[in-house]
Motif scaffolding. Structure first.
Motif, PDB file in Angstrom:
ATOM      1  N   PHE A 328       8.283  -3.473 -14.538  1.00  0.00           N
ATOM      2  CA  PHE A 328       7.535  -2.247 -14.792  1.00  0.00           C
ATOM      3  C   PHE A 328       8.366  -1.032 -14.369  1.00  0.00           C
ATOM      4  CE2 PHE A 328       2.962  -3.175 -15.706  1.00  0.00           C
ATOM      5  CZ  PHE A 328       3.088  -4.547 -15.860  1.00  0.00           C
ATOM      6  N   GLY A 329       8.251   0.062 -15.093  1.00  0.00           N
ATOM      7  CA  GLY A 329       8.833   1.329 -14.672  1.00  0.00           C
ATOM      8  C   GLY A 329       7.943   1.999 -13.640  1.00  0.00           C
ATOM      9  N   SER A 330       8.452   3.101 -13.058  1.00  0.00           N
ATOM     10  CA  SER A 330       7.729   3.772 -11.977  1.00  0.00           C
ATOM     11  C   SER A 330       6.325   4.190 -12.421  1.00  0.00           C
ATOM     12  CB  SER A 330       8.491   5.023 -11.528  1.00  0.00           C
ATOM     13  OG  SER A 330       9.859   4.745 -11.365  1.00  0.00           O
ATOM     14  N   MET A 331       6.217   4.819 -13.612  1.00  0.00           N
ATOM     15  CA  MET A 331       4.923   5.338 -14.055  1.00  0.00           C
ATOM     16  C   MET A 331       4.006   4.217 -14.520  1.00  0.00           C
ATOM     17  SD  MET A 331       4.087   8.391 -13.650  1.00  0.00           S
ATOM     18  CE  MET A 331       4.894   9.840 -12.987  1.00  0.00           C
ATOM     19  N   ASP A 332       4.587   3.195 -15.190  1.00  0.00           N
ATOM     20  CA  ASP A 332       3.761   2.057 -15.604  1.00  0.00           C
ATOM     21  C   ASP A 332       3.205   1.337 -14.375  1.00  0.00           C
ATOM     22  OD1 ASP A 332       4.280   2.671 -18.197  1.00  0.00           O
ATOM     23  OD2 ASP A 332       5.896   1.195 -18.426  1.00  0.00           O
ATOM     24  N   PHE A 333       4.018   1.261 -13.343  1.00  0.00           N
ATOM     25  CA  PHE A 333       3.547   0.651 -12.104  1.00  0.00           C
ATOM     26  C   PHE A 333       2.381   1.462 -11.537  1.00  0.00           C
ATOM     27  CE2 PHE A 333       3.488   0.134  -7.495  1.00  0.00           C
ATOM     28  CZ  PHE A 333       3.509  -1.242  -7.361  1.00  0.00           C
ATOM     29  N   ALA A 334       2.547   2.802 -11.530  1.00  0.00           N
ATOM     30  CA  ALA A 334       1.473   3.663 -11.024  1.00  0.00           C
ATOM     31  C   ALA A 334       0.201   3.450 -11.851  1.00  0.00           C
ATOM     32  CB  ALA A 334       1.902   5.127 -11.079  1.00  0.00           C
ATOM     33  N   ASP A 335       0.343   3.347 -13.176  1.00  0.00           N
ATOM     34  CA  ASP A 335      -0.834   3.124 -14.019  1.00  0.00           C
ATOM     35  C   ASP A 335      -1.487   1.775 -13.720  1.00  0.00           C
ATOM     36  OD1 ASP A 335      -0.679   5.589 -15.230  1.00  0.00           O
ATOM     37  OD2 ASP A 335       0.607   4.875 -16.869  1.00  0.00           O
ATOM     38  N   ALA A 336      -0.651   0.778 -13.401  1.00  0.00           N
ATOM     39  CA  ALA A 336      -1.203  -0.539 -13.056  1.00  0.00           C
ATOM     40  C   ALA A 336      -2.017  -0.458 -11.763  1.00  0.00           C
ATOM     41  CB  ALA A 336      -0.078  -1.567 -12.920  1.00  0.00           C
ATOM     42  N   VAL A 337      -1.541   0.355 -10.811  1.00  0.00           N
ATOM     43  CA  VAL A 337      -2.316   0.549  -9.586  1.00  0.00           C
ATOM     44  C   VAL A 337      -3.631   1.258  -9.931  1.00  0.00           C
ATOM     45  CG1 VAL A 337      -2.372   1.663  -7.313  1.00  0.00           C
ATOM     46  CG2 VAL A 337      -0.242   0.613  -8.129  1.00  0.00           C
ATOM     47  N   ILE A 338      -3.537   2.273 -10.766  1.00  0.00           N
ATOM     48  CA  ILE A 338      -4.730   3.043 -11.134  1.00  0.00           C
ATOM     49  C   ILE A 338      -5.773   2.136 -11.811  1.00  0.00           C
ATOM     50  CG2 ILE A 338      -5.576   4.863 -12.690  1.00  0.00           C
ATOM     51  CD1 ILE A 338      -2.885   6.341 -12.045  1.00  0.00           C
ATOM     52  N   GLU A 339      -5.311   1.241 -12.723  1.00  0.00           N
ATOM     53  CA  GLU A 339      -6.230   0.298 -13.372  1.00  0.00           C
ATOM     54  C   GLU A 339      -6.985  -0.558 -12.362  1.00  0.00           C
ATOM     55  OE1 GLU A 339      -4.108  -2.323 -16.003  1.00  0.00           O
ATOM     56  OE2 GLU A 339      -3.262  -0.593 -17.076  1.00  0.00           O
ATOM     57  N   ARG A 340      -6.383  -0.791 -11.215  1.00  0.00           N
ATOM     58  CA  ARG A 340      -6.971  -1.692 -10.221  1.00  0.00           C
ATOM     59  C   ARG A 340      -7.728  -0.942  -9.117  1.00  0.00           C
ATOM     60  NH1 ARG A 340      -2.846  -3.783 -12.691  1.00  0.00           N
ATOM     61  NH2 ARG A 340      -2.786  -6.039 -13.148  1.00  0.00           N
ATOM     62  N   LEU A 341      -7.847   0.357  -9.234  1.00  0.00           N
ATOM     63  CA  LEU A 341      -8.612   1.097  -8.218  1.00  0.00           C
ATOM     64  C   LEU A 341     -10.025   0.530  -8.167  1.00  0.00           C
ATOM     65  CD1 LEU A 341      -7.359   4.743  -8.946  1.00  0.00           C
ATOM     66  CD2 LEU A 341      -6.891   3.381  -6.891  1.00  0.00           C
ATOM     67  N   GLY A 342     -10.475   0.186  -6.981  1.00  0.00           N
ATOM     68  CA  GLY A 342     -11.775  -0.467  -6.832  1.00  0.00           C
ATOM     69  C   GLY A 342     -11.668  -1.972  -6.686  1.00  0.00           C
ATOM     70  N   GLN A 343     -10.490  -2.535  -7.022  1.00  0.00           N
ATOM     71  CA  GLN A 343     -10.306  -3.976  -6.814  1.00  0.00           C
ATOM     72  C   GLN A 343      -9.655  -4.229  -5.460  1.00  0.00           C
ATOM     73  OE1 GLN A 343      -8.626  -6.194 -10.142  1.00  0.00           O
ATOM     74  NE2 GLN A 343      -9.056  -4.478 -11.513  1.00  0.00           N
ATOM     75  N   ARG A 344      -9.832  -5.465  -4.992  1.00  0.00           N
ATOM     76  CA  ARG A 344      -9.218  -5.855  -3.734  1.00  0.00           C
ATOM     77  C   ARG A 344      -8.293  -7.038  -3.977  1.00  0.00           C
ATOM     78  NH1 ARG A 344     -12.177  -4.746   1.023  1.00  0.00           N
ATOM     79  NH2 ARG A 344     -12.160  -6.907   1.686  1.00  0.00           N
ATOM     80  N   PRO A 345      -7.310  -7.231  -3.118  1.00  0.00           N
ATOM     81  CA  PRO A 345      -6.417  -8.379  -3.285  1.00  0.00           C
ATOM     82  C   PRO A 345      -7.154  -9.683  -2.991  1.00  0.00           C
ATOM     83  CG  PRO A 345      -5.979  -7.293  -1.202  1.00  0.00           C
ATOM     84  CD  PRO A 345      -6.975  -6.441  -1.930  1.00  0.00           C
ATOM     85  N   GLU A 346      -6.693 -10.757  -3.610  1.00  0.00           N
ATOM     86  CA  GLU A 346      -7.315 -12.064  -3.392  1.00  0.00           C
ATOM     87  C   GLU A 346      -6.405 -13.008  -2.625  1.00  0.00           C
ATOM     88  OE1 GLU A 346      -8.378 -13.115  -7.373  1.00  0.00           O
ATOM     89  OE2 GLU A 346     -10.281 -12.013  -7.257  1.00  0.00           O
ATOM     90  N   LYS A 347      -5.101 -12.772  -2.709  1.00  0.00           N
ATOM     91  CA  LYS A 347      -4.168 -13.641  -1.962  1.00  0.00           C
ATOM     92  C   LYS A 347      -3.657 -12.917  -0.715  1.00  0.00           C
ATOM     93  CE  LYS A 347      -3.031 -15.407  -6.462  1.00  0.00           C
ATOM     94  NZ  LYS A 347      -2.397 -14.771  -7.629  1.00  0.00           N
ATOM     95  N   LEU A 348      -3.238 -11.701  -0.871  1.00  0.00           N
ATOM     96  CA  LEU A 348      -2.825 -10.910   0.287  1.00  0.00           C
ATOM     97  C   LEU A 348      -4.075 -10.413   1.019  1.00  0.00           C
ATOM     98  CD1 LEU A 348      -0.022  -8.874  -1.528  1.00  0.00           C
ATOM     99  CD2 LEU A 348       0.333 -10.719   0.125  1.00  0.00           C
ATOM    100  N   ALA A 349      -3.897 -10.079   2.297  1.00  0.00           N
ATOM    101  CA  ALA A 349      -5.055  -9.630   3.082  1.00  0.00           C
ATOM    102  C   ALA A 349      -5.423  -8.204   2.704  1.00  0.00           C
ATOM    103  CB  ALA A 349      -4.730  -9.713   4.565  1.00  0.00           C
ATOM    104  N   PRO A 350      -6.699  -7.927   2.430  1.00  0.00           N
ATOM    105  CA  PRO A 350      -7.100  -6.552   2.143  1.00  0.00           C
ATOM    106  C   PRO A 350      -7.058  -5.703   3.412  1.00  0.00           C
ATOM    107  CG  PRO A 350      -9.019  -7.989   2.174  1.00  0.00           C
ATOM    108  CD  PRO A 350      -7.821  -8.880   2.362  1.00  0.00           C
ATOM    109  N   VAL A 351      -6.988  -4.380   3.218  1.00  0.00           N
ATOM    110  CA  VAL A 351      -7.026  -3.482   4.369  1.00  0.00           C
ATOM    111  C   VAL A 351      -8.398  -2.839   4.469  1.00  0.00           C
ATOM    112  CG1 VAL A 351      -4.565  -2.942   4.230  1.00  0.00           C
ATOM    113  CG2 VAL A 351      -6.219  -1.477   3.036  1.00  0.00           C
ATOM    114  N   SER A 352      -8.706  -2.359   5.671  1.00  0.00           N
ATOM    115  CA  SER A 352      -9.970  -1.657   5.889  1.00  0.00           C
ATOM    116  C   SER A 352      -9.726  -0.501   6.843  1.00  0.00           C
ATOM    117  CB  SER A 352     -10.994  -2.630   6.487  1.00  0.00           C
ATOM    118  OG  SER A 352     -12.099  -1.895   6.958  1.00  0.00           O
ATOM    119  N   TYR A 353     -10.043   0.705   6.417  1.00  0.00           N
ATOM    120  CA  TYR A 353      -9.855   1.877   7.278  1.00  0.00           C
ATOM    121  C   TYR A 353     -11.179   2.497   7.693  1.00  0.00           C
ATOM    122  CZ  TYR A 353      -5.038   1.510   5.634  1.00  0.00           C
ATOM    123  OH  TYR A 353      -3.788   1.052   5.342  1.00  0.00           O
ATOM    124  N   GLY A 354     -12.283   1.765   7.499  1.00  0.00           N
ATOM    125  CA  GLY A 354     -13.583   2.309   7.914  1.00  0.00           C
ATOM    126  C   GLY A 354     -14.107   3.304   6.898  1.00  0.00           C
TER     127      GLY A 354
END
Lengths: 486, 486
Positions: A328-354
């Protein structure tokens, strides 16, 4: 919805502009309540004659917004250019360097797949105050300064960080079995402040053992707080252990201003191609959002990013058997993150900031140093350091005893910290640098004038006095170490 | 056959006697030309009232034989007991701590199966001279002393060690990008001495990067030489990385005496059972044999030991799937090594220490420090450190300027190394500890009397002068660091 928080943004050099654009796109999509102001730093500013790589008017923005999201910069070849980071750190008093070091196995190769820790390094004092003197033909000295307010600020910051970021343990590392006064102060302040955070587990390790544990079992650590030099060493070890230096963010925190950046450089070789990984800067922006009191947005972005990585959306340098499709290029990567806003990881540990903002936007961090009652300080002696080559300890002692002015008397001489008079050892190798301790009778107080009278007598006889260190008590407690063998 | 070399031997406490007996049995069978003299150290000596765990008459043996093979000891619980190792190191000037760190995979579990390196740590100076002073309510100081003869001795020892032990590369690690004078001296001496050993490859790494490389790729190192504090940290990291702290030897080397021991403790829980692994002490004896000029015997024992390990002859703590039979006891393990004298390992890498004695028995090591011409030293100023709480830099500067006695004038004030006058920054956090730099006009020389006149004026006005540091040039070269921003 609260008002927008002004932040200062510098795109920087090399891959800086493209990863900053990608980062800001994610922040905007995630609803970060920020109002960026752009300043210019880096190569063009250096070449325009600003020796620290920043134009004078840029400081106004930094001082106004107090939050700086910084792209990587290129320092031009050749002399006379000063480090922008050192200039900003020293000028604005950024006392805390914060370095989260996380493994993302199996997506990033590492021998330590379970590590997830943060180094909180004191950033202003210790040996890095840069106070060095050559004193004799043979001996060079550097001052290590450790201050109570410096310790209080960094230790309190570490505990506040742990609380805000949902971390459970803070480990302090010092060498206070050897440096009982300086490192001992850091350790003592750690114990004092720890009592304000009863929900957080604490431990102290001697730095040599601590560094060895970090190198072999990094997964046992959570937050580590430590003086400047140790923190410098530990944070490089920890970053390397993760195998993912390119993904790592850092924060530099002061009372007035905080700066957030990726730890990688400007990578001019791949600049302008749109292939650089924006993750280090994006994770720095996550730290920034928590810092300015937008933890919910930070958490959303961070978890979406984790999901993106584990979904196999990888830029070129991470591309491997677990990646999907082409890099992925820099912007495509950013768009992939944006598509996943609201999702949480399933294999890696999710974070929680309260949920709630941990600090109001732009509110100063808790100011640790408290006005403390001043101690009753009594002057009880002086260490006079003498440059003398080709003499024995006994000869020097004889000279000094003959010259000593009451009420002071010569109590001992050490060479590189080893007592050589009275009662030295024949095997002790002596340099041309002698520490001569003078005290009053029975530990009774003396005056500055007594010290000056002594120095006058020594100098009049041609003794090369190179420095002095007063011996004081504070509220009756000895404020100096005894000599080895004393 | 050359004559027997007297060595001093202490069996020590706990498992000490059994592993020492096993070690000496191997040495005798291998034809080591040594004549042991036994002394008592440890628990019984502490309890008999010798505060360092060694009887006064034992020093005679150490000073006569100059070689000490030392078993582990137990320091009794309770206060007032001094470290025997620190006492011996300080008393006899053991300036080099030598720690080979080797992986024995697959026979010992480790993440780093290919490592085989030696840390040569300076053992006497740096921050460990123990010179600490509390100077104000807020500020504590420790002196870091680095000396040219100290650097020369340790660096030359490292290269001599590399040559004798058939090693090809020496890596120096310092932080001389920050500590340009002290660590800069160590680095400069390293470069100077390296030129005497053209067959040995050299490199220098900044300690933070070096430690990170060590923690992640230890197999890239061979010999590492470094100042005391860094060496302390690196040698613990390296020992842990091997996974076999229990097999590791160490040497402490001085001009007069050298001491060899295992790095493990006296393990009282398994003492007297005859099951302890004598390998750490046996490998320490191997270092000793090379040191006293019996490299052929050392090589024979070391290769037989490697063959023993790879043949699956293991004591209890190493016992696993690659072991043969039941766990071997200490003496049976020694006998297994003896059976293999003359054999070489086939899976692990064999060692080679060359044929000829590298040094005549009991000859002193090359004495590095050379008489150097003394530099022309000129006094050009003084840093006066002042304790002043609740004042601003401008206020303090005003006071000092009014009091200054010609030819000296106030050039700058720093607080924790950051310039605060003239032209400080509003964000700089100030402690109660001010470094005030006074110099003569246009850098011209001043006298000790000029400094005393200044101090007199300051003290008379009640300024709390806490210490001084003279500013000198040596052969015209500046012997002090400039202030940050100066």
């Amino acid at each position: 919805m609260s008002e927008l928080v002004p932040i200062t943004v510098a795109r920087g050099d090399g891959i800086g502009p493209e990863i900053m654009d990608a980062t800001l796109r994610v922040l905007q999509a995630a609803g970060a309540r920020i109002a960026p102001e752009f300043i210019e730093i880096g190569e063009q500013q250096y070449l325009a004659g600003h020796s620290s790589g920043i134009a004078p008017q840029a400081w106004d923005s930094l001082r106004r917004t107090r939050v700086f999201l910084k792209g990587p910069i290129t320092t031009p070849q050749g002399g006379g250019y000063k480090s922008l980071n050192v200039t900003i750190r020293k000028t604005l008093g950024l006392y805390a360097n914060v370095r989260p070091c996380v493994s993302y196995a199996p997506f990033v190769r590492t021998l330590h797949p379970k590590m997830n820790l943060v180094i909180v390094r004191e950033n202003e004092e210790d040996l890095y105050a840069g106070i060095e003197h050559r004193q004799t033909d043979e001996v060079f000295q550097c001052l290590k300064l450790i201050t109570r307010p410096g310790c209080e600020k960094i230790v309190r910051y570490a505990f506040e960080y742990a609380r805000r970021h949902g971390r459970r343990k803070v480990t302090c590392m010092t060498k206070d079995n050897i440096m009982k006064m300086t490192d001992g102060l850091f350790h003592r302040v750690f114990d004092e402040i720890a009592s304000d955070y009863p929900e957080i587990e604490t431990e102290h390790l001697i730095i040599d053992i601590g560094a060895a544990r970090l190198a072999t079992r990094p997964e046992r650590f959570d937050v580590i707080v430590t003086p400047n030099l140790y923190g410098d060493i530990l944070s490089d070890i920890a970053a390397e252990l993760t195998g993912s230096v390119g993904l790592a963010p850092s924060a530099n925190i002061g009372d007035h201003v905080a700066m957030f950046e990726a730890i990688h450089g400007s990578a001019p070789d791949i600049a302008g191609k749109g292939i650089a990984n924006p993750s280090g800067l994006l994770l720095a922006a996550v730290l920034m959002l928590v810092h300015i009191g937008q933890p919910a947005v930070a958490e959303t972005i961070h978890n979406a990013w984790l999901r993106t990585i584990e979904d196999g959306v990888h830029t070129a340098e991470l591309h491997g058997t677990l990646s999907i499709g082409r890099p992925f290029g820099s912007m495509d990567f950013a768009d992939a993150v944006i598509e996943r806003l609201g999702q949480r990881p399933e294999k890696l540990a999710p974070v929680s900031y309260g949920d709630a903002p941990a600090a109001a936007p732009r509110a100063p961090l808790p100011r640790a140093p408290q006005a403390r009652p001043r101690a009753a300080k009594a002057l009880v002696g002086v260490d006079v350091f003498v440059h003398a080559a080709g003499v024995s300890a006994d000869f020097l002692a004889g000279q000094l005893v003959a010259l000593t002015v009451p009420p002071l008397h010569l109590q001992m001489i050490t060479n590189r910290g080893v007592k050589v008079w009275p009662g030295g050892f024949p095997e002790t190798f002596c340099t041309d640098h002698w520490r001569c301790r003078f005290v009053g009778p029975d530990g009774s107080p003396i005056t500055h004038a007594d010290i000056l009278a002594l120095l006058q007598a020594l100098v009049a006889r041609g003794i090369d006095v190179i420095k002095t260190e007063n011996l004081c008590t504070f509220d009756g407690e000895r404020g100096y170490a005894l000599g080895q063998g004393q």
